[in-house]
Design an enzyme around this catalytic site. Sequence first.
Site, mmCIF file in Angstrom:
data_model
loop_
_atom_site.group_PDB
_atom_site.id
_atom_site.type_symbol
_atom_site.label_atom_id
_atom_site.label_comp_id
_atom_site.label_asym_id
_atom_site.label_seq_id
_atom_site.Cartn_x
_atom_site.Cartn_y
_atom_site.Cartn_z
ATOM 1 N N SER A 51 0.823 -1.214 0.000
ATOM 2 C CA SER A 51 0.000 0.000 0.000
ATOM 3 C C SER A 51 0.859 1.266 0.000
ATOM 4 O O SER A 51 0.372 2.341 -0.338
ATOM 5 C CB SER A 51 -0.943 0.016 1.206
ATOM 6 O OG SER A 51 -1.883 -1.023 1.114
ATOM 7 N N GLY A 229 -4.068 -2.006 -1.153
ATOM 8 C CA GLY A 229 -3.140 -1.690 -2.237
ATOM 9 C C GLY A 229 -2.886 -0.203 -2.330
ATOM 10 O O GLY A 229 -3.500 0.598 -1.618
ATOM 11 N N GLY A 231 -2.244 3.701 -4.344
ATOM 12 C CA GLY A 231 -2.777 4.547 -5.409
ATOM 13 C C GLY A 231 -4.244 4.901 -5.272
ATOM 14 O O GLY A 231 -4.909 4.608 -4.286
ATOM 15 N N CYS A 257 -9.224 -1.792 3.020
ATOM 16 C CA CYS A 257 -8.469 -0.627 2.531
ATOM 17 C C CYS A 257 -8.848 -0.273 1.084
ATOM 18 O O CYS A 257 -9.932 0.226 0.846
ATOM 19 C CB CYS A 257 -6.976 -0.876 2.697
ATOM 20 S SG CYS A 257 -5.991 0.634 2.687
ATOM 21 N N GLN A 261 -12.589 0.726 -0.683
ATOM 22 C CA GLN A 261 -12.893 1.843 -1.584
ATOM 23 C C GLN A 261 -13.504 1.343 -2.894
ATOM 24 O O GLN A 261 -14.423 1.972 -3.441
ATOM 25 C CB GLN A 261 -11.606 2.639 -1.849
ATOM 26 C CG GLN A 261 -11.035 3.302 -0.604
ATOM 27 C CD GLN A 261 -9.566 3.668 -0.747
ATOM 28 O OE1 GLN A 261 -8.995 3.617 -1.836
ATOM 29 N NE2 GLN A 261 -8.932 4.041 0.367
ATOM 30 N N ASN A 299 -3.552 2.785 7.065
ATOM 31 C CA ASN A 299 -2.610 3.223 6.034
ATOM 32 C C ASN A 299 -3.384 3.530 4.762
ATOM 33 O O ASN A 299 -3.588 2.673 3.920
ATOM 34 C CB ASN A 299 -1.574 2.127 5.764
ATOM 35 C CG ASN A 299 -0.776 2.411 4.504
ATOM 36 O OD1 ASN A 299 -0.717 3.548 4.042
ATOM 37 N ND2 ASN A 299 -0.169 1.390 3.944
ATOM 38 N N GLY A 301 -4.575 7.044 1.957
ATOM 39 C CA GLY A 301 -4.601 8.454 1.601
ATOM 40 C C GLY A 301 -5.871 8.849 0.868
ATOM 41 O O GLY A 301 -6.049 10.004 0.489
ATOM 42 N N HIS A 343 -6.681 -1.915 8.908
ATOM 43 C CA HIS A 343 -6.010 -3.210 8.740
ATOM 44 C C HIS A 343 -6.159 -4.117 9.958
ATOM 45 O O HIS A 343 -5.342 -4.062 10.870
ATOM 46 C CB HIS A 343 -4.531 -2.991 8.417
ATOM 47 C CG HIS A 343 -4.303 -2.440 7.057
ATOM 48 N ND1 HIS A 343 -4.171 -3.237 5.936
ATOM 49 C CD2 HIS A 343 -4.217 -1.169 6.614
ATOM 50 C CE1 HIS A 343 -4.009 -2.468 4.865
ATOM 51 N NE2 HIS A 343 -4.034 -1.214 5.246
ATOM 52 N N GLU A 345 -5.480 -7.123 10.136
ATOM 53 C CA GLU A 345 -4.426 -8.152 10.149
ATOM 54 C C GLU A 345 -3.110 -7.633 10.709
ATOM 55 O O GLU A 345 -2.113 -8.359 10.734
ATOM 56 C CB GLU A 345 -4.200 -8.676 8.720
ATOM 57 C CG GLU A 345 -3.333 -7.808 7.826
ATOM 58 C CD GLU A 345 -3.965 -6.476 7.421
ATOM 59 O OE1 GLU A 345 -3.221 -5.570 7.028
ATOM 60 O OE2 GLU A 345 -5.201 -6.358 7.513
#
Length: 373
Positions: A51, A229, A231, A257, A261, A299, A301, A343, A345
């Site tokens: 990520s 992941g 981007g 994550c 989205q 994590n 953006g 996350h 995990e």
Amino acid sequence: MQHTTKTPAILLLADGTIFHGKSIGISGKTFGEVCFNTGMTGYQEIFTDPSYFGQIMVATNPHIGNYGVNANEVEADRIMISGLVCKNFSFNHSRPNSESNLYDYFEKQNLICISDVDTRALVSYIRDNGAQNAIICTDGTAVTELKQLLRSVPDMKGLELASKVSTTASYLYGDENATYKIAALDLGIKRNILRNLAKRDCYIKVFPYNASFEDLKSFNPDGYFLSNGPGDPEPLVGAIEVAKKIFTSDKPLFGICLGHQIIGLANGVSTYKMFNGHRGINHPVMNVLTGKGEITSQNHGFAVNREELEKHTDLEITHFHINDNTVAGMKMKSKSVFSVQYHPEASPGPHDSSYLFDDFIKNIQKSKSPIEA
């Protein structure tokens, strides 16, 4: 490997601001979006998390490298960050089960690092001015040339990066005699996600980011998974289409994550780039369903648009970030589909949210035995 002399190095931000520091000894330059992580441990997990691909990481922990590296503590086969900015880089390490020092680990993969930076000032600056592209230079290139190079670096907004980190061929993970079969779309999957599924009696087939729904379905899975992941999620039109088809399959789906989205976009809810993302292992989340707070590892953006989600007739917010009320989790009312922005995990990290993997298994059990449910 102990270095006694460090050469001057700089971190140049896109707005022209320069932070000075020292090279740890690996010469060169590297580009990426500068961001910071507030975790006090787990640097190797951070460095290898897909990520973070395309990002320069600023460590807020003043000591990096002090406990070395261990092959069991990686989330991918290689370092994923573009570069590292830290206060104190430790060439020596003092943990019994470490296999190597961090410098040798970086040198083998040519990871550019700048140390002796005032990271508190840098993080404060990023907080006030937002995430932006930057360049670390440890080879003495002139600032005027660096500014020219930095102009050609693409913005994270609109940038598709899953293809840079996804597997190129499908592979299997876990025990083939396990009770449940999971088809996972790899947009930058962390290894610990696979470990968490495998230890819950799952056999997983991991597919490349551009696999079709038919590819995933051919495994005859009991449930589907959309991974984390790097981007912007919006360019991933193929993954969005896969999510839509999974909805119609009526099989359980879990997204984490970037996968979260993608599920939002597949439901017609937009995503947006945050001024500063959430990155650390101490982020507070409210579980709306239980009324309990959870400490989480985050994590990201980008985020799912809360206003649009609240107006959606088939989506429900299950978790929100206590600091800024952003969407941290959601589920579909008519389908066995749920996702989180953080996350569960995480390792090292808080385990408050590991129950989400259990919830996924429970959904699969209900799906397989509708009469008993």
